[in-house]
Motif scaffolding. Structure first.
Motif, mmCIF file in Angstrom:
data_model
loop_
_atom_site.group_PDB
_atom_site.id
_atom_site.type_symbol
_atom_site.label_atom_id
_atom_site.label_comp_id
_atom_site.label_asym_id
_atom_site.label_seq_id
_atom_site.Cartn_x
_atom_site.Cartn_y
_atom_site.Cartn_z
ATOM 1 N N LEU A 17 -12.126 -36.057 4.805
ATOM 2 C CA LEU A 17 -12.176 -36.046 3.340
ATOM 3 C C LEU A 17 -11.505 -37.288 2.748
ATOM 4 N N LEU A 18 -10.350 -37.659 3.292
ATOM 5 C CA LEU A 18 -9.618 -38.789 2.731
ATOM 6 C C LEU A 18 -10.290 -40.124 3.044
ATOM 7 N N THR A 19 -10.800 -40.264 4.252
ATOM 8 C CA THR A 19 -11.483 -41.526 4.573
ATOM 9 C C THR A 19 -12.800 -41.646 3.808
ATOM 10 N N ALA A 20 -13.420 -40.527 3.467
ATOM 11 C CA ALA A 20 -14.634 -40.573 2.645
ATOM 12 C C ALA A 20 -14.333 -41.143 1.261
ATOM 13 N N ARG A 21 -13.082 -41.068 0.846
ATOM 14 C CA ARG A 21 -12.648 -41.658 -0.419
ATOM 15 C C ARG A 21 -12.255 -43.125 -0.251
ATOM 16 N N GLY A 22 -12.333 -43.632 0.970
ATOM 17 C CA GLY A 22 -11.951 -45.007 1.226
ATOM 18 C C GLY A 22 -10.461 -45.195 1.442
ATOM 19 N N LEU A 23 -9.743 -44.115 1.698
ATOM 20 C CA LEU A 23 -8.300 -44.190 1.898
ATOM 21 C C LEU A 23 -7.976 -44.417 3.364
ATOM 22 N N HIS A 184 -9.641 -29.202 1.093
ATOM 23 C CA HIS A 184 -9.934 -29.721 -0.248
ATOM 24 C C HIS A 184 -8.710 -29.626 -1.162
ATOM 25 N N GLU A 187 -6.380 -32.384 -0.041
ATOM 26 C CA GLU A 187 -6.941 -33.646 -0.535
ATOM 27 C C GLU A 187 -6.597 -33.845 -2.008
ATOM 28 N N LEU A 188 -6.765 -32.792 -2.802
ATOM 29 C CA LEU A 188 -6.445 -32.870 -4.231
ATOM 30 C C LEU A 188 -4.965 -33.160 -4.433
ATOM 31 N N VAL A 191 -4.359 -36.958 -3.906
ATOM 32 C CA VAL A 191 -4.928 -37.938 -4.849
ATOM 33 C C VAL A 191 -4.592 -37.674 -6.306
ATOM 34 N N ASP A 192 -4.149 -36.460 -6.648
ATOM 35 C CA ASP A 192 -3.903 -36.119 -8.053
ATOM 36 C C ASP A 192 -2.395 -36.037 -8.321
#
Length: 293
Positions: A17-23, A184, A187-188, A191-192
């Motif tokens: 999930l995090l790498t899909a965000r480019g992290l 999820h 992940e939130l 990033v939040d």
């Protein structure tokens, strides 16, 4: 982002999930071979054990965020909750305090308390308290029991052999949550910034008995099976007899007794209200997705 426990049931999903965000993610694992499917431009794998303070400091160096997805629940880690969930998290928190970490996300368990009958919940509570008083920015995510773990233990044998075994009566309602949903939420939390300083209670959409878990596997797959039970009196006796010779198995049995006799339910309505972007997955959906294909 350092993920301790990045090759576990939750950790691997979180990495994706995090790498899909480019992290960029750094995975700390005792067995780097388990991370072969995770390797990529955005993933660094480091060998290390959370019980080793020096290894933890090396892994945490340069990290802005640490996610602790470790768990020493009896049967998943031979070291046990005291070594993993208490001391391992203590090492991670201390490394974060020494370094440049801006945010620490701790995956705890639902109902964590100092007097909880399950050792895992007591050790997670101790880690929570250390984190809250650490001076770090923090988020604590408290999930209920993972559907995928108990689906593999109870439901998968039904599909493969036509029979399964339930420890205890199997009629105590338990809240199960999909580990993908928990990923999820974590992940939130990463990033939040609004989730900093928050204790996020996470559960699934339904409370089910172990009997109902087995029945759901049968209904979704269309395959009938035979379910047997290990009686509670036998479990209580075995938990005492096995303690000196096999403490790991004794811990598993004690956890099974707790899950069969204590209130393990959860009302997800407040979670749904606060985090409407994350849809909670039912057990039937998990069975269709992961087991009955």
């Amino acid at each position: 982002i350092l993920i301790a426990g990045g090759t576990g049931t939750l950790g691997m999903r979180l990495v994706h999930l995090l790498t899909a965000r480019g992290l960029m993610v750094r995975v700390m694992t005792r067995v780097p071979a388990r991370a072969q499917n995770l390797r990529g431009e955005l993933v660094e794998v480091v060998a290390g054990d959370v019980r080793d303070p020096r290894a933890v400091e090396r892994a945490a160096a340069g990290s802005r965020t640490i996610v602790s997805a470790i768990q020493g629940f009896a049967g998943t880690d031979p070291a046990g909750p005291q070594a993993v969930d208490r001391m391992g998290n203590a090492n991670l928190i201390q490394a974060a305090q020494k370094g440049s970490v801006e945010h620490f996300v701790l995956v705890s368990v639902q109902g964590a308390a100092p007097d909880h009958p399950m050792e895992l919940a007591r050790m997670k509570h101790a880690a929570e308290q250390q984190l809250i008083t650490s001076g770090l920015a923090w988020t604590i995510v408290r999930p209920t029991a993972f559907m995928e773990v108990w689906g593999t233990l109870v439901g998968e044998p039904l599909l493969k052999t036509g029979k399964t075994r339930i420890f205890g009566r199997g009629n105590n309602p338990i809240n199960f949550v999909s580990v993908q949903d928990v990923a999820h939420f974590v992940e939130l939390a990463v990033v939040d910034p609004a989730l900093r300083g928050e204790l996020v209670e996470v559960g699934g959409p339904e409370n089910l008995t172990m009997r109902q878990v087995a029945q759901t596997f049968e209904a979704v797959s269309g395959r009938a099976g035979k379910t047997t039970h290990v009686p509670l009196p036998m479990m209580r006796l075995m938990s005492v007899l096995m303690r000196p010779v096999n403490p790991r198995l004794a811990g598993q049995i004690r956890a099974g007794i707790v899950m069969d006799t204590h209130d393990m339910t959860f009302d997800p309505s407040e979670t749904v209200r606060r985090y409407p972007s994350i849809r909670l997955t039912s057990l039937a959906e998990v069975v269709r997705r992961d087991y009955a294909g």
